[in-house]
Design an enzyme around this catalytic site. Sequence first.
Site, PDB file in Angstrom:
ATOM      1  N   TYR A 183       1.352   5.108  -2.711  1.00  0.00           N
ATOM      2  CA  TYR A 183       1.591   6.536  -2.418  1.00  0.00           C
ATOM      3  C   TYR A 183       2.973   6.957  -2.891  1.00  0.00           C
ATOM      4  CZ  TYR A 183      -2.867   6.174  -0.349  1.00  0.00           C
ATOM      5  OH  TYR A 183      -4.210   5.941  -0.209  1.00  0.00           O
ATOM      6  N   ARG A 234     -10.800 -11.052 -11.514  1.00  0.00           N
ATOM      7  CA  ARG A 234      -9.586 -10.455 -12.058  1.00  0.00           C
ATOM      8  C   ARG A 234      -8.566 -11.561 -12.289  1.00  0.00           C
ATOM      9  NH1 ARG A 234      -6.389  -7.376  -7.107  1.00  0.00           N
ATOM     10  NH2 ARG A 234      -4.953  -6.981  -8.820  1.00  0.00           N
ATOM     11  N   ARG A 235      -7.449 -11.237 -12.916  1.00  0.00           N
ATOM     12  CA  ARG A 235      -6.322 -12.167 -13.120  1.00  0.00           C
ATOM     13  C   ARG A 235      -6.761 -13.519 -13.677  1.00  0.00           C
ATOM     14  NH1 ARG A 235      -4.388 -11.058  -7.025  1.00  0.00           N
ATOM     15  NH2 ARG A 235      -3.011  -9.310  -7.397  1.00  0.00           N
ATOM     16  N   HIS A 237       0.805  -1.224   0.000  1.00  0.00           N
ATOM     17  CA  HIS A 237       0.000   0.000   0.000  1.00  0.00           C
ATOM     18  C   HIS A 237       0.835   1.271   0.000  1.00  0.00           C
ATOM     19  CE1 HIS A 237      -3.789   1.710  -0.748  1.00  0.00           C
ATOM     20  NE2 HIS A 237      -3.321   2.739  -0.102  1.00  0.00           N
ATOM     21  N   HIS A 285     -10.462   0.133 -10.493  1.00  0.00           N
ATOM     22  CA  HIS A 285     -10.012   1.127  -9.502  1.00  0.00           C
ATOM     23  C   HIS A 285      -8.563   1.533  -9.765  1.00  0.00           C
ATOM     24  CE1 HIS A 285      -8.697   2.934  -5.750  1.00  0.00           C
ATOM     25  NE2 HIS A 285      -7.869   1.927  -5.537  1.00  0.00           N
ATOM     26  N   PHE A 286      -7.707   0.535  -9.969  1.00  0.00           N
ATOM     27  CA  PHE A 286      -6.303   0.970 -10.052  1.00  0.00           C
ATOM     28  C   PHE A 286      -5.935   1.543 -11.419  1.00  0.00           C
ATOM     29  CE2 PHE A 286      -5.244  -3.755 -10.280  1.00  0.00           C
ATOM     30  CZ  PHE A 286      -4.648  -3.763 -11.529  1.00  0.00           C
ATOM     31  N   HIS A 287      -6.754   1.288 -12.433  1.00  0.00           N
ATOM     32  CA  HIS A 287      -6.488   2.031 -13.676  1.00  0.00           C
ATOM     33  C   HIS A 287      -6.937   3.484 -13.539  1.00  0.00           C
ATOM     34  CE1 HIS A 287      -5.479  -1.867 -15.413  1.00  0.00           C
ATOM     35  NE2 HIS A 287      -4.834  -1.172 -16.316  1.00  0.00           N
TER      36      HIS A 287
HETATM   37 FE1  HAS Z   1      -6.248   1.860  -4.003  1.00  0.00          FE
HETATM   38  C1  HAS Z   1      -6.441  -1.579  -4.178  1.00  0.00           C
HETATM   39  C2  HAS Z   1      -8.188   1.860  -1.206  1.00  0.00           C
HETATM   40  C3  HAS Z   1      -5.836   5.270  -3.692  1.00  0.00           C
HETATM   41  C4  HAS Z   1      -3.738   1.768  -6.357  1.00  0.00           C
HETATM   42  N1  HAS Z   1      -5.292   0.377  -5.069  1.00  0.00           N
HETATM   43  C5  HAS Z   1      -5.558  -0.962  -5.030  1.00  0.00           C
HETATM   44  C6  HAS Z   1      -4.728  -1.640  -5.981  1.00  0.00           C
HETATM   45  C7  HAS Z   1      -3.932  -0.696  -6.569  1.00  0.00           C
HETATM   46  C8  HAS Z   1      -4.303   0.573  -5.996  1.00  0.00           C
HETATM   47  C9  HAS Z   1      -2.843  -0.930  -7.607  1.00  0.00           C
HETATM   48  O1  HAS Z   1      -9.095  -0.186   0.884  1.00  0.00           O
HETATM   49  C10 HAS Z   1      -4.768  -3.138  -6.300  1.00  0.00           C
HETATM   50  C11 HAS Z   1      -3.637  -3.894  -5.718  1.00  0.00           C
HETATM   51  C12 HAS Z   1      -3.745  -5.336  -6.139  1.00  0.00           C
HETATM   52  O2  HAS Z   1      -3.141  -5.698  -7.164  1.00  0.00           O
HETATM   53  O3  HAS Z   1      -4.469  -6.097  -5.482  1.00  0.00           O
HETATM   54  N2  HAS Z   1      -6.932   3.286  -2.722  1.00  0.00           N
HETATM   55  C13 HAS Z   1      -7.747   3.090  -1.679  1.00  0.00           C
HETATM   56  C14 HAS Z   1      -8.066   4.365  -1.050  1.00  0.00           C
HETATM   57  C15 HAS Z   1      -7.400   5.335  -1.760  1.00  0.00           C
HETATM   58  C16 HAS Z   1      -6.680   4.633  -2.801  1.00  0.00           C
HETATM   59  C17 HAS Z   1      -8.937   4.614   0.137  1.00  0.00           C
HETATM   60  N3  HAS Z   1      -5.048   3.244  -4.861  1.00  0.00           N
HETATM   61  C18 HAS Z   1      -5.019   4.586  -4.575  1.00  0.00           C
HETATM   62  C19 HAS Z   1      -4.000   5.228  -5.345  1.00  0.00           C
HETATM   63  C20 HAS Z   1      -3.400   4.240  -6.090  1.00  0.00           C
HETATM   64  C21 HAS Z   1      -4.066   3.006  -5.778  1.00  0.00           C
HETATM   65  C22 HAS Z   1      -3.682   6.706  -5.291  1.00  0.00           C
HETATM   66  C23 HAS Z   1      -2.271   4.292  -7.054  1.00  0.00           C
HETATM   67  C24 HAS Z   1      -1.515   5.343  -7.247  1.00  0.00           C
HETATM   68  N4  HAS Z   1      -7.159   0.411  -2.929  1.00  0.00           N
HETATM   69  C25 HAS Z   1      -7.866   0.623  -1.781  1.00  0.00           C
HETATM   70  C26 HAS Z   1      -8.247  -0.680  -1.214  1.00  0.00           C
HETATM   71  C27 HAS Z   1      -7.747  -1.658  -2.056  1.00  0.00           C
HETATM   72  C28 HAS Z   1      -7.070  -0.935  -3.126  1.00  0.00           C
HETATM   73  C29 HAS Z   1      -9.005  -0.941   0.015  1.00  0.00           C
HETATM   74  C30 HAS Z   1      -7.826  -3.192  -1.885  1.00  0.00           C
HETATM   75  C31 HAS Z   1      -9.108  -3.725  -2.331  1.00  0.00           C
HETATM   76  C32 HAS Z   1      -9.121  -5.223  -2.501  1.00  0.00           C
HETATM   77  O4  HAS Z   1     -10.194  -5.792  -2.302  1.00  0.00           O
HETATM   78  O5  HAS Z   1      -8.123  -5.848  -2.858  1.00  0.00           O
HETATM   79  C33 HAS Z   1      -7.396   6.831  -1.446  1.00  0.00           C
HETATM   80  O6  HAS Z   1      -6.076   7.290  -1.297  1.00  0.00           O
HETATM   81  C34 HAS Z   1      -8.101   7.617  -2.489  1.00  0.00           C
HETATM   82  C35 HAS Z   1      -8.221   9.077  -2.099  1.00  0.00           C
HETATM   83  C36 HAS Z   1      -8.533   9.900  -3.291  1.00  0.00           C
HETATM   84  C37 HAS Z   1      -9.463  10.850  -3.359  1.00  0.00           C
HETATM   85  C38 HAS Z   1      -9.682  11.568  -4.660  1.00  0.00           C
HETATM   86  C39 HAS Z   1      -9.288  13.031  -4.621  1.00  0.00           C
HETATM   87  C40 HAS Z   1      -9.526  13.646  -5.957  1.00  0.00           C
HETATM   88  C41 HAS Z   1      -8.677  14.490  -6.591  1.00  0.00           C
HETATM   89  C42 HAS Z   1      -9.056  15.006  -7.946  1.00  0.00           C
HETATM   90  C43 HAS Z   1      -9.672  16.382  -7.870  1.00  0.00           C
HETATM   91  C44 HAS Z   1     -10.024  16.834  -9.244  1.00  0.00           C
HETATM   92  C45 HAS Z   1     -10.027  18.125  -9.651  1.00  0.00           C
HETATM   93  C46 HAS Z   1     -10.335  18.395 -11.086  1.00  0.00           C
HETATM   94  C47 HAS Z   1      -9.693  19.263  -8.775  1.00  0.00           C
HETATM   95  C48 HAS Z   1     -10.289  11.204  -2.201  1.00  0.00           C
HETATM   96  C49 HAS Z   1      -7.400  14.970  -5.982  1.00  0.00           C
HETATM   97  C50 HAS Z   1     -11.811  18.672 -11.220  1.00  0.00           C
HETATM   98  C51 HAS Z   1     -12.150  18.616 -12.677  1.00  0.00           C
HETATM   99  C52 HAS Z   1     -13.401  18.486 -13.170  1.00  0.00           C
HETATM  100  C53 HAS Z   1     -13.587  18.472 -14.643  1.00  0.00           C
HETATM  101  C54 HAS Z   1     -14.602  18.339 -12.295  1.00  0.00           C
END
Ligand code: HAS
Length: 555
Positions: free
Chosen positions: A222, A435-436, A218, A372-374
């Site tokens: 980050y 998956r996989r 995890h 999710h991860f894409h």
């Molecule tokens: Fe995740 C599984 C929970 C973030 C990558 N994650 C994965 C896996 C990967 C991955 C690769 O709790 C699969 C691993 C595998 O092979 O099994 N993830 C989270 C949570 C966050 C999160 C709570 N993940 C990421 C990030 C990754 C990433 C970042 C890669 C860089 N993830 C999980 C969980 C799993 C998981 C479980 C396991 C599930 C399972 O069953 O196996 C948080 O950090 C996300 C917080 C993000 C936000 C979004 C903020 C939005 C922003 C954009 C603002 C846009 C603007 C533009 C200003 C709250 C900053 C506006 C424009 C307009 C046009 C409107």
Amino acid sequence: MNIEKSLRDIIVFEIALPTVLLILGIFTGFLQVLYRAGVIHAQKVHGINYYQGLTLHGAINAVVFTTFFAVAFGQAIIRYHLGKPLIAAGAWTACILMTIGTLAAAVPMLMNKASVLYTFYPPLKAHPAFYIGLVLLVVGSWVAFFSWIPTYRAWKRENAGKKTPLAVTGIFATFIVWFIATIPVAIEILFLLIPWSLGWTKTVNVPLARMLFWFFGHPLVYFWLLPAYVMYYTMLPKLAGGKLYSDFAGRFTFMWLIAFSAPIGIHHQYTEPAINTTWKGLHAFFTLLVAIPSLVTAFTLAASMEYGARKNGGQGLFGWWKKLPYVDQNRWLFSYLFAGLFIFIFGGITGIINASYNLDTVVHNTAWLPAHFHQTVAGPVFLAYLGGSLLLVTTLTGKEIAWKAVNVWIPYIWTLGIMVFSTGLFIGGVAGEPRRTNMGLSYTNPISPLYQPTWKVAKLLGTIGGTIMFIAMLLFFVVFFATLLRKRTAEPLLELPTSELVHDEDVPAVQSFGPWLVAAAVLLVIAYTMPFYDLAKAKYEGAPPYIPSSPVTQP
Ligand code: HAS
């Protein structure tokens, strides 16, 4: 800024090598789409077996490309913002170790002797060269990081009382997170996987190896995200024509991620029977806390872009959105960063769904996860890295971007592809699509007893989206290599867009790494002492290796 030729060459090499490998990483990704859609009904194609392709896709795109980029980008940021030469021996040693490690791991992967996916999850077993290669890649990145510390210390002495530049804080946060993450995986590889793979031990302790893996896995995400955040906080506002809304928000985000990136690995293991639900609940709680800085980032960046757009004549509650440089060929990096942000809205929401323990049991190990991860690593992270790679190559070689009109559209084509692709995978995942899995042999093969006709729409969306992504990447490769190989038109310099600040708050709590390192240590003790103790106490039988092509474990 004029910098040493040797550092310029190292950075350009560290960008070009993984980009060449990325061609294979992208091609094998496209093959995944075709296998799963049922366009291919075979174990292998072009001599590349399904799981071998999946391993190449994950290892090249998510491990090699990202690690090389983070090191190259880190070197550029430290050199530029501290204005001091880096330790040349550190930069060379890092580059050599990472290159040898990558080549060593590539050979068994290409020979189908390491088809263990990027998670190298036991009881899947790889050739020792794969593990040793990965160790060298990681050690190389450590060497780069450690070699920046004396330069930073010297800068601090010469600039007593000054705040560390925000971008430098972000890069140090990146590598602190990486260092914390790589200790458990080093233990897993050195003490469990390499002896097992060399035949010195007959079996492996699967629950222990997996917990060590996710202790790494995890914070790894980050480590991927933080360099993108450095670009968002220090470059995007400038590219939008404005300033960063809050310096504090940036520092808080970087520091909070140091503390909370690691004590949450068990959220990948909610369904592992060997772990007590209390620890799963605790990690779920910490996971929700790790989302806070990304929410802070969303609002801060929106405010920063609004500031720039209003300066540029934007008006009204929503009218200012029209004044952003979406397709400005001279500020092309904006399109890479903005498109990634848009995708991340959905990646973030689905992350929070995954984090919610009970909801995750519905989607775990289904196609939902790659969706999710894409939308995270292949969205904001990948686009920022592609844009950052082009930026470094063009400035450090003095060559203009080729195919400018195409370049500015690539991130939007990629975004369209990712959104359609992920929608297909989300729908399929909720319907139970695993998956996989080489689904072309089973669920998407009409002659198989396992055929699932109701998954057709999901697969169609996945295939259309995957094809659009593939086209976007072909265009990127054309732009990247045409730029790299064309004639120089300007002096090679290191120039990085750097935002000024709207609010330059003076909050000592986010200006020093010390308290956050202590917080990280305390949280790790709370999060992992008991789960490891439970595993140490339990008497699980070791597992023999599993061969992917056979459902039966091999003695
Ligand atoms: Fe995740 C599984 C929970 C973030 C990558 N994650 C994965 C896996 C990967 C991955 C690769 O709790 C699969 C691993 C595998 O092979 O099994 N993830 C989270 C949570 C966050 C999160 C709570 N993940 C990421 C990030 C990754 C990433 C970042 C890669 C860089 N993830 C999980 C969980 C799993 C998981 C479980 C396991 C599930 C399972 O069953 O196996 C948080 O950090 C996300 C917080 C993000 C936000 C979004 C903020 C939005 C922003 C954009 C603002 C846009 C603007 C533009 C200003 C709250 C900053 C506006 C424009 C307009 C046009 C409107």
